[in-house]
Design an enzyme around this catalytic site. Sequence first.
Site, mmCIF file in Angstrom:
data_model
loop_
_atom_site.group_PDB
_atom_site.id
_atom_site.type_symbol
_atom_site.label_atom_id
_atom_site.label_comp_id
_atom_site.label_asym_id
_atom_site.label_seq_id
_atom_site.Cartn_x
_atom_site.Cartn_y
_atom_site.Cartn_z
ATOM 1 N N VAL A 1 1.121 -1.519 -0.022
ATOM 2 C CA VAL A 1 -0.379 -0.244 -0.207
ATOM 3 C C VAL A 1 0.733 0.934 0.164
ATOM 4 O O VAL A 1 1.550 1.714 0.961
ATOM 5 C CB VAL A 1 -0.591 -0.504 1.624
ATOM 6 N N CYS A 2 0.652 1.988 -0.817
ATOM 7 C CA CYS A 2 1.544 3.358 -1.180
ATOM 8 C C CYS A 2 1.121 4.157 0.371
ATOM 9 O O CYS A 2 -0.074 4.639 0.564
ATOM 10 C CB CYS A 2 1.449 3.780 -2.320
ATOM 11 N N VAL A 3 2.074 4.791 0.595
ATOM 12 C CA VAL A 3 2.332 5.036 2.266
ATOM 13 C C VAL A 3 2.322 6.749 2.171
ATOM 14 O O VAL A 3 0.684 7.206 2.994
ATOM 15 C CB VAL A 3 4.083 5.087 2.704
#
Lengths: 97, 118, 118
Positions: free
Chosen positions: B76-78
């Site tokens: 999941v992209c931060v």
Amino acid sequence: MLHIVSRSPFSDDSLKSCVRIAKKDDPILLTEDAVTGVMPGSAVASLLQDAMKSHAVYALSADLKARGVDRMLDGIKVVDYAGFVELVEQHKPMTWL
Amino acid sequence: MKIGVLVQEGPYNHEASDSAYKFIEAAMAKGHTIQGVFFYDDGVYNVASKMEPPQDDRHIAKRWSELGAKGVDLIVCVAAAKRRGINPDLIMPNSRISGLGQLSEMCTEADRLITFGD
Amino acid sequence: MAKIMFLNRKAPHGSIYAWEGLEVVLIFGAFDNELAAVYMDDAVFSLKKGQDTSELGIKGFIQTLPVLEDYGCETILVEKESLDARGMTADDIAIPVQIVDAEAIANLMAEQDVILPF
């Protein structure tokens, strides 16, 4: 290169742009709402017929079935998800969003 | 073949998440390795752990998490997650939060990178 | 190292794709990749001179675009047909770009390892 088009050609120009840019012989795969474009006599029939002169055009069976698309322009090839994967094995994919 | 997958849309609102999942299933059935699934834009909601869909519908987050349990790296992209109120406590088991560097790595290492979005 | 193209087709501000796409370019610049960006269809508005999002309260990115080159994205192509279709010319574009036809985009596309659409 495999060109994947998922947006409806009736409300979006991704199919048109894909056909404009795609190199001769590059296959085009229609998925999701884009499969609605394959019915004969539609407003995008001539766009697809022209595309088929230079490209193999595929439509994803699960998306056709889900939308009750039961008739197609001559020349459209139907693939299932396994066929989708095979197309990706053969070509680098590019999705027109 | 090593295949990387980028998912740009959230669950339910758009078919992209379903298409990505079905594609991955079919690719794994053919013996391909999924290098990773990178969730970007609203795609970060795909593994939201508080998701509770009606029982007769598919449970998208659970489905991803089960794929993660089979060894598929779910990233999941931060930056996209922070923007949307998703943090490490709010994502499913077998998924992780990390940076766009992971997507860059996927682009470099995978034989194919395929995007699902809108 | 991979050759990566960012294919931008969406208008700015109406959705977040253009902005989050640009964030990917800026991060990818830190890695050893060869980057190119293409702006076509509605995305040509992302490059339009005179954008002012202050009244919307949305973060504008026209001030970020000139740094693309510093971040390793040296090739920026704009499709002429997309400009023409929107009543725009080279004078409307805020940053140095190459204005090209569809064939030039297709040729560059064919050289890429990965194409990321935004």
